[in-house]
Design a protein around this motif. Structure first.
Motif, mmCIF file in Angstrom:
data_model
loop_
_atom_site.group_PDB
_atom_site.id
_atom_site.type_symbol
_atom_site.label_atom_id
_atom_site.label_comp_id
_atom_site.label_asym_id
_atom_site.label_seq_id
_atom_site.Cartn_x
_atom_site.Cartn_y
_atom_site.Cartn_z
ATOM 1 N N THR A 180 91.953 -34.744 63.090
ATOM 2 C CA THR A 180 91.143 -34.818 64.025
ATOM 3 C C THR A 180 91.863 -35.330 65.489
ATOM 4 O OG1 THR A 180 92.922 -37.477 63.799
ATOM 5 C CG2 THR A 180 90.408 -37.241 63.384
ATOM 6 N N PHE A 181 93.254 -34.349 65.573
ATOM 7 C CA PHE A 181 94.146 -33.437 66.133
ATOM 8 C C PHE A 181 94.653 -35.006 67.897
ATOM 9 C CE2 PHE A 181 92.138 -29.839 65.288
ATOM 10 C CZ PHE A 181 92.829 -29.395 64.986
ATOM 11 N N TYR A 182 94.590 -35.851 67.134
ATOM 12 C CA TYR A 182 94.901 -36.715 67.821
ATOM 13 C C TYR A 182 96.097 -36.641 69.111
ATOM 14 C CZ TYR A 182 91.275 -40.594 66.854
ATOM 15 O OH TYR A 182 90.372 -41.611 66.569
ATOM 16 N N VAL A 183 96.007 -37.576 70.517
ATOM 17 C CA VAL A 183 97.615 -37.487 71.762
ATOM 18 C C VAL A 183 97.605 -38.606 71.434
ATOM 19 C CG1 VAL A 183 95.930 -35.605 73.103
ATOM 20 C CG2 VAL A 183 95.367 -38.036 73.039
ATOM 21 N N PRO A 184 98.947 -38.842 72.349
ATOM 22 C CA PRO A 184 99.777 -37.931 72.209
ATOM 23 C C PRO A 184 100.728 -36.962 71.369
ATOM 24 C CG PRO A 184 101.244 -40.157 72.079
ATOM 25 C CD PRO A 184 99.271 -40.115 71.458
ATOM 26 N N PHE A 185 100.763 -36.994 69.996
ATOM 27 C CA PHE A 185 101.217 -36.185 68.852
ATOM 28 C C PHE A 185 100.996 -34.873 68.923
ATOM 29 C CE2 PHE A 185 101.757 -35.135 64.544
ATOM 30 C CZ PHE A 185 103.568 -35.270 64.808
ATOM 31 N N SER A 186 100.066 -34.685 68.922
ATOM 32 C CA SER A 186 99.233 -33.692 68.919
ATOM 33 C C SER A 186 100.306 -32.699 70.110
ATOM 34 C CB SER A 186 97.910 -33.151 69.189
ATOM 35 O OG SER A 186 97.104 -34.073 70.121
ATOM 36 N N VAL A 187 100.462 -33.377 71.532
ATOM 37 C CA VAL A 187 100.370 -32.587 72.232
ATOM 38 C C VAL A 187 102.214 -32.413 72.356
ATOM 39 C CG1 VAL A 187 101.218 -32.431 74.978
ATOM 40 C CG2 VAL A 187 98.756 -33.780 73.712
ATOM 41 N N ASN A 188 103.059 -33.607 71.829
ATOM 42 C CA ASN A 188 104.343 -33.866 71.384
ATOM 43 C C ASN A 188 104.778 -32.660 70.140
ATOM 44 O OD1 ASN A 188 104.776 -34.920 73.592
ATOM 45 N ND2 ASN A 188 104.235 -37.264 72.518
ATOM 46 N N THR A 189 103.579 -32.323 69.579
ATOM 47 C CA THR A 189 104.442 -32.129 67.895
ATOM 48 C C THR A 189 105.208 -30.729 67.955
ATOM 49 O OG1 THR A 189 104.304 -31.481 65.217
ATOM 50 C CG2 THR A 189 101.998 -31.779 67.738
#
Lengths: 548, 198
Positions: free
Chosen positions: A143-152
């Protein structure tokens, strides 16, 4: 009719030889086969990923991999299964192969675009693989949920780009199908004479066309965020992570109907053939397909009941979700009513279809548990959800795909597989399936979250059982594929119409010639008229001949 | 009818593609709407930073080019190939001028310290940052579409000169034209949302 060379022997466009005859072809049948092998490869890969995950979960603590690998594996399992198997499987393979034939056309409307879609599909798959080996495994979940997908730190951009390109491929296929159905139907074929598989692809194509761009832009935004940190989803900079979830599910919920509608189409095709009886409620099935496509586009926020929404929004989305159950039930009842007082011929495709109905109904009913806001709060993001969508995606679309494979295999390759092994494989897969996913329902109700690497000892029994179920299921699937592949070696010729089907693909040779119809096809007034078939079978019995 | 001769079918395919493009931008407009309702004051302030004159000139350019593209299709229907070639050439030039304008506008903004993650944006209010985030994404994506549209017109131009597009078979030109109208149509919405927000 056997003296006409099949499409395997005739390259299209003419003059191409060897590998070029495949890689540069514009023949919808060859493109469908190229999809078939690619999709099967991805499917097996993702099955292995899934099996490894369940082995890891069979006992608490570390079993065979550490937590980071586990996170990457479930992301990959999801991405590959969703974007490279479930979405393209039925439309891209059987849609490409069967749809033009069912409406009496020689090819799809844009044959070159069709080939381009295949290349986009392969490019997307390639990028997904590259994203593994450069910059670390993506570990966000599909699902590429933000904020994790932006920060990882891991290489999410490339994985997201792969999903973008795969979405584009699926959208162009949808565009092609809609145009084909509108412009290339045989002149005598009215809208209410179109076979139901084609109808379901038509409904699917509209969803593909209208929902995919939303996820395309959302995924692009994730890439932009990673490159330029604009802050649209970052609360510190004025953005809102919830908006990402809305945009994502605005596509990805309709996408589950992209996955299931073609499956329903396959079943609507198989049930009447093996019941030797016209489909019950043809128009009901047609309209329920369209109703699912429309209503299904308006229910996305039921994935977000716990994310923070107004009570009114929760109520509306819950209600709309319940409404989708109605057209789905219309289909199930139509299939059952078709079988009622039919002349059932039990053969492997029909067996798979029956399993589909059973698993799909269970999956649908548990979907209502998730769709009602109150119970969803309890089971949200638990293994209950995992079990539910695997019942739909795998028990539904997966088994419909298996049914379609067994149904159209003799048409595509002109050979027949071994029935006994097909039954054993189907039974093993089903038993394994039930053992695999039913414990997950219970685990979910007990409160075990999804995507967790470790768990408390009380969840051990369920996870342990589910692991054994997985082995049985994978064994069944392996046997099924071995059986299908063995048919090439045994090489038992299939007749043009081994099942007694009435749609146009059964009126032409197996495998079909490159120009599907050697003679102008005759279009019946009703697509499922079995009187002639039943008559012929009776005559054969009188003459004392056995079944072909 | 064979697909190769079916102009209506080809146009239908193009229309379907355009729906998907509209929804692609639709997602962004939804984001804009949400942020606008949350930060209307900051959005107004952001709008003052943009040059209304350049925006208006660009609007004029796109509208004119849309007209000339439409006129070129009428011309080819009447078999006036030379007129069609001139009109398409003019439309392409409009597209290029638009892109140059956009380039200078962006350059100016970046020069003034307004770009993603810049110090100025980080120090100002969050709404101001979001306004320019949306500005860069939407006008950037639109600019990309102008570029693609110009290339499509260029392909049509070559085909016209080669004589592959004729009175009877002009689906390619018509489809490029439709695409160009879409680019224009989206700008009609982008322009007021960013330049005229007061």
């Amino acid at each position: 009719m056997t003296d006409i060379p099949s499409f395997f022997e005739t390259p299209s466009p003419p003059g191409l030889t060897g590998i070029k005859a495949w890689l540069l072809t514009t023949d919808h049948k060859r493109i469908a086969l190229m999809y078939l092998w690619a999709v099967l490869f991805w499917f097996m890969l993702a099955v292995i990923f899934g099996l490894l995950l369940r082995v890891e979960l069979m006992s608490p603590g570390k079993t065979i991999m550490d937590a980071r690998v586990y996170n990457s594996l479930f992301t990959l399992h999801g991405v590959v299964m969703i974007f490279l198997f479930v979405i393209p499987a039925i439309p891209a393979i059987f849609g490409n192969f069967i749809l033009p034939i069912q409406i009496g056309a020689h090819d799809v409307f844009f044959p070159k675009l069709n080939l381009l879609s295949w290349y986009l599909f392969m490019l997307g798959g390639l990028l997904a693989v590259i994203s593994l080996f450069s910059g670390g495994f993506p570990d966000t979940g599909w699902t590429f949920y933000v904020p994790f997908s932006v920060n990882t730190q891991s290489n999410v951009s490339l994985t997201v780009l792969a999903a973008f390109i795969l979405g584009m491929s699926s959208m162009l296929t949808g565009l092609n199908f809609i145009t084909t159905i509108h412009r290339m139907r045989a002149d005598e074929m009215g809208w209410m004479q179109i076979p139901l598989f084609t109808w379901s692809l038509y409904a699917t194509a509209w969803v593909q066309l209208l929902a995919t761009p939303v996820v395309s832009i959302t995924l692009l935004l994730v890439v932009f965020e990673r490159l330029f940190s604009l802050g649209l989803f970052d609360p510190d900079k004025g953005g809102d992570p919830l908006l990402y979830q809305h945009l994502f599910w605005m596509y990805s919920h309709p996408a589950v109907y992209i996955m299931i509608l073609p499956g329903m189409g396959v079943i609507s095709e198989i049930i009447p053939v093996f019941s030797r009886k016209a489909i019950f409620g043809y128009k009901g099935i047609v309209w329920s397909s369209m109703a699912i496509a429309i209503a299904g586009s308006l229910v996305w926020a039921h994935h977000m009941f716990t994310s923070g929404m107004s009570d009114v929004a929760v109520f509306v989305f819950s209600l709309l979700t319940f409404l989708v159950a109605i057209p789905s039930a219309v289909k199930v009842f139509s299939w059952i009513s078709t079988m009622y007082k039919g002349s059932i011929a039990m053969e492997p495709p029909f067996f798979y279809a029956l399993v589909f109905i059973y698993l799909f109904s269970l999956g649908g009913l548990t979907g209502l548990v998730l769709g009602s806001a109150g119970t969803d709060i309890h089971v949200h993001d638990t293994h209950f959800v995992v079990a539910h969508f695997h019942f739909m995606m795998f028990g539904g679309t997966g088994f419909a795909f298996f049914a379609a494979l067994h149904f159209w295999w003799p048409k595509i390759f002109g050979i027949m597989y071994d029935f006994k092994k097909a039954y054993v494989a189907a039974i093993l897969t089903t038993i394994g399936f039930v053992f695999h996913y039913v414990p997950m329902f219970i685990l979910g109700l007990q409160g075990m979250p999804r995507r967790y690497y470790d768990y408390l000892p009380i969840y051990h029994t369920g996870n342990f059982l589910a692991g054994w179920g997985a082995f049985i299921m994978v064994g069944g699937i392996a046997l099924m594929f071995v059986n299908l592949l063995m048919s090439f070696r045994q090489n038992i010729r299939a007749t043009d119409n081994p099942w007694g089907g009435t749609t146009l693909e059964w009126a032409i040779p197996s495998p079909p010639p490159v120009h599907n119809f050697p003679e102008k096809p005759h279009i019946d007034d009703l697509p499922y008229d079995f009187r002639l078939i039943v008559e012929a079978e009776k005559n054969r019995v009188k003459k004392g001949q056995s079944h072909p | 009818m064979k697909p190769a001769d079916d102009n209506r079918g080809k146009t239908l395919g193009m229309w379907l593609f355009l729906y998907s493009e509209i929804i692609l931008f639709g997602g962004l407009f939804v984001l804009y709407a949400v942020f606008f309702s949350r930060f209307s004051q900051d959005f107004v302030q952001g709008g003052h930073e943009l040059s209304r004159i350049i925006g208006s000139i660009n609007t004029l350019i796109l509208l004119t080019s849309s007209f000339t593209v439409a006129a070129s299709i009428t011309a080819i229907r009447r078999n006036q190939v030379k007129t069609a070639i001139c009109l398409i050439g003019f439309s392409m030039a409009c597209g290029l001028v638009f892109l140059i304008n956009k380039y200078m506008e962006w350059g100016h903004k970046i020069h003034m310290g307004i770009y993603p993650n810049s110090e100025r944006l980080m120090e100002s209010s969050p709404g101001f940052n979001i306004f320019f985030g949306m500005y860069y994404i939407i006008t950037g994506l639109h600019g990309l579409h102008v570029l693609i549209g110009t290339i499509l017109l260029g392909v049509s131009l070559v085909m016209l000169i080669k004589g592959k597009i004729t009175q009877d078979s002009h689906a390619l030109l018509e489809n490029s034209g439709l695409y160009w109208h879409l680019v224009d149509l989206i700008w009609i919405f982008v322009f007021p949302l960013f330049y005229l927000v007061l």
